[in-house]
Design a protein around this motif. Sequence first.
Motif, PDB file in Angstrom:
ATOM      1  N   GLU A  41      30.024  45.176  53.292  1.00  0.00           N
ATOM      2  CA  GLU A  41      28.579  45.107  53.145  1.00  0.00           C
ATOM      3  C   GLU A  41      28.177  45.444  51.723  1.00  0.00           C
ATOM      4  N   ARG A  42      27.009  44.952  51.338  1.00  0.00           N
ATOM      5  CA  ARG A  42      26.536  45.226  49.988  1.00  0.00           C
ATOM      6  C   ARG A  42      26.102  46.676  49.835  1.00  0.00           C
ATOM      7  N   LYS A  43      25.522  47.245  50.892  1.00  0.00           N
ATOM      8  CA  LYS A  43      25.067  48.630  50.846  1.00  0.00           C
ATOM      9  C   LYS A  43      25.525  49.357  52.107  1.00  0.00           C
ATOM     10  N   GLY A  44      25.525  50.667  52.044  1.00  0.00           N
ATOM     11  CA  GLY A  44      25.684  51.472  53.233  1.00  0.00           C
ATOM     12  C   GLY A  44      27.088  51.875  53.616  1.00  0.00           C
ATOM     13  N   VAL A  45      28.108  51.408  52.901  1.00  0.00           N
ATOM     14  CA  VAL A  45      29.486  51.742  53.252  1.00  0.00           C
ATOM     15  C   VAL A  45      30.226  52.192  52.002  1.00  0.00           C
ATOM     16  N   SER A  46      30.939  53.306  52.113  1.00  0.00           N
ATOM     17  CA  SER A  46      31.724  53.826  50.994  1.00  0.00           C
ATOM     18  C   SER A  46      33.082  53.148  50.950  1.00  0.00           C
ATOM     19  N   GLY A  47      33.698  53.186  49.786  1.00  0.00           N
ATOM     20  CA  GLY A  47      35.053  52.669  49.667  1.00  0.00           C
ATOM     21  C   GLY A  47      36.109  53.671  50.081  1.00  0.00           C
ATOM     22  N   LEU A  48      35.744  54.961  50.209  1.00  0.00           N
ATOM     23  CA  LEU A  48      36.706  55.998  50.524  1.00  0.00           C
ATOM     24  C   LEU A  48      36.663  56.354  52.002  1.00  0.00           C
ATOM     25  N   ALA A  49      37.808  56.435  52.622  1.00  0.00           N
ATOM     26  CA  ALA A  49      37.891  56.841  54.016  1.00  0.00           C
ATOM     27  C   ALA A  49      37.344  58.257  54.159  1.00  0.00           C
ATOM     28  N   GLY A  50      36.468  58.435  55.158  1.00  0.00           N
ATOM     29  CA  GLY A  50      35.916  59.752  55.421  1.00  0.00           C
ATOM     30  C   GLY A  50      34.690  60.108  54.614  1.00  0.00           C
ATOM     31  N   ASP A  51      34.225  59.192  53.768  1.00  0.00           N
ATOM     32  CA  ASP A  51      33.060  59.470  52.932  1.00  0.00           C
ATOM     33  C   ASP A  51      31.823  58.809  53.532  1.00  0.00           C
ATOM     34  N   ALA A  52      30.796  59.601  53.805  1.00  0.00           N
ATOM     35  CA  ALA A  52      29.587  59.077  54.446  1.00  0.00           C
ATOM     36  C   ALA A  52      28.580  58.588  53.411  1.00  0.00           C
ATOM     37  N   ILE A  53      27.828  57.553  53.771  1.00  0.00           N
ATOM     38  CA  ILE A  53      26.681  57.066  53.005  1.00  0.00           C
ATOM     39  C   ILE A  53      25.462  57.188  53.915  1.00  0.00           C
ATOM     40  N   CYS A  54      24.517  58.020  53.518  1.00  0.00           N
ATOM     41  CA  CYS A  54      23.340  58.247  54.370  1.00  0.00           C
ATOM     42  C   CYS A  54      22.160  57.364  53.983  1.00  0.00           C
ATOM     43  N   ASP A  55      21.935  57.167  52.699  1.00  0.00           N
ATOM     44  CA  ASP A  55      20.860  56.295  52.243  1.00  0.00           C
ATOM     45  C   ASP A  55      21.420  54.888  52.121  1.00  0.00           C
ATOM     46  N   VAL A  56      21.399  54.162  53.225  1.00  0.00           N
ATOM     47  CA  VAL A  56      22.058  52.861  53.278  1.00  0.00           C
ATOM     48  C   VAL A  56      21.305  51.780  52.519  1.00  0.00           C
ATOM     49  N   ARG A  57      20.071  52.073  52.107  1.00  0.00           N
ATOM     50  CA  ARG A  57      19.305  51.079  51.345  1.00  0.00           C
ATOM     51  C   ARG A  57      19.724  51.028  49.891  1.00  0.00           C
ATOM     52  N   HIS A  58      20.189  52.139  49.356  1.00  0.00           N
ATOM     53  CA  HIS A  58      20.396  52.224  47.915  1.00  0.00           C
ATOM     54  C   HIS A  58      21.814  52.563  47.485  1.00  0.00           C
ATOM     55  N   HIS A  59      22.681  52.925  48.417  1.00  0.00           N
ATOM     56  CA  HIS A  59      24.009  53.396  48.018  1.00  0.00           C
ATOM     57  C   HIS A  59      25.119  52.713  48.804  1.00  0.00           C
ATOM     58  N   GLY A  60      26.300  52.709  48.207  1.00  0.00           N
ATOM     59  CA  GLY A  60      27.468  52.153  48.858  1.00  0.00           C
ATOM     60  C   GLY A  60      27.533  50.643  48.750  1.00  0.00           C
ATOM     61  N   GLY A  61      28.495  50.055  49.449  1.00  0.00           N
ATOM     62  CA  GLY A  61      28.683  48.616  49.431  1.00  0.00           C
ATOM     63  C   GLY A  61      29.612  48.151  48.330  1.00  0.00           C
ATOM     64  N   VAL A  62      29.699  46.851  48.173  1.00  0.00           N
ATOM     65  CA  VAL A  62      30.665  46.237  47.276  1.00  0.00           C
ATOM     66  C   VAL A  62      30.551  46.761  45.845  1.00  0.00           C
ATOM     67  N   ASP A  63      29.344  46.801  45.302  1.00  0.00           N
ATOM     68  CA  ASP A  63      29.161  47.145  43.888  1.00  0.00           C
ATOM     69  C   ASP A  63      29.063  48.645  43.627  1.00  0.00           C
ATOM     70  N   THR A 157      41.647  45.819  44.521  1.00  0.00           N
ATOM     71  CA  THR A 157      42.848  45.905  45.345  1.00  0.00           C
ATOM     72  C   THR A 157      42.868  47.262  46.028  1.00  0.00           C
ATOM     73  N   PRO A 158      42.882  47.313  47.355  1.00  0.00           N
ATOM     74  CA  PRO A 158      42.879  48.592  48.060  1.00  0.00           C
ATOM     75  C   PRO A 158      44.121  49.419  47.747  1.00  0.00           C
ATOM     76  N   GLY A 159      44.029  50.704  48.025  1.00  0.00           N
ATOM     77  CA  GLY A 159      45.175  51.570  47.797  1.00  0.00           C
ATOM     78  C   GLY A 159      44.927  52.967  48.315  1.00  0.00           C
ATOM     79  N   VAL A 160      45.912  53.811  48.132  1.00  0.00           N
ATOM     80  CA  VAL A 160      45.839  55.216  48.536  1.00  0.00           C
ATOM     81  C   VAL A 160      45.973  56.073  47.287  1.00  0.00           C
ATOM     82  N   ILE A 161      45.067  57.044  47.136  1.00  0.00           N
ATOM     83  CA  ILE A 161      45.070  57.890  45.952  1.00  0.00           C
ATOM     84  C   ILE A 161      45.068  59.361  46.345  1.00  0.00           C
ATOM     85  N   ARG A 162      45.373  60.215  45.368  1.00  0.00           N
ATOM     86  CA  ARG A 162      45.322  61.657  45.574  1.00  0.00           C
ATOM     87  C   ARG A 162      45.131  62.336  44.227  1.00  0.00           C
TER      88      ARG A 162
END
Length: 217
Positions: A41-63, A157-162
Amino acid sequence: MGTLISVNVGRPEPTEYSDPGVTAIGKKPVDGPVEVTAPTERKGVSGLAGDAICDVRHHGGVDQAVYAYAREELDVWAEELGRALPDGVFGENLTTTGLAVSDAVIGERWRIGETLLLEVSATRIPCRTFAGWMEQERWVRTFTDRARPGAYLRVLTPGVIRSGDAITVVHTPEHGVSSADVFRALHSRAPEVLPLMLDLPGLAEGHRESAAKRLGV
């Protein structure tokens, strides 16, 4: 080359200063590996597992899949504000060292860990939630005046980081327009950058649309 010193994720917490009534801006370091994927989605979803996005209108998504901020800049802020600023306090997913994150060029690509490939795509726009979280008088104005916004990145490209992973800049576009330049342009501090944003490779579409609107095209 830089180093990833902290990977941070946030959980929803109730608040009086955010439009949804909850926020996950207060991100905390994670021990162990974290999976990073490309949101659909363009907004509302984080790229990191376990990370929440609450303001789905303005944050998260592809960019805005991943937000990075330099530890060096947090240290400058800590000295100016006279308070400790732990990793993740600016809502950043990645706290780095050895990289001038705010000066990262739009379209610049970072390799982190074995497979993760990110591309600098957008700048930060300070908001009411950020101001309320920081509890600093005139925080949005102060942050805007300094123009040290960090950078948002998309996942190529997805991946696992630490924490402790190396960050290697594998590509830097020649146009030289940075996250900080775009930030200043969108805050009427660098109008000469706005025309460049119309055709800037890799720039978030929301920023491109904002530039077009300001230019009346």
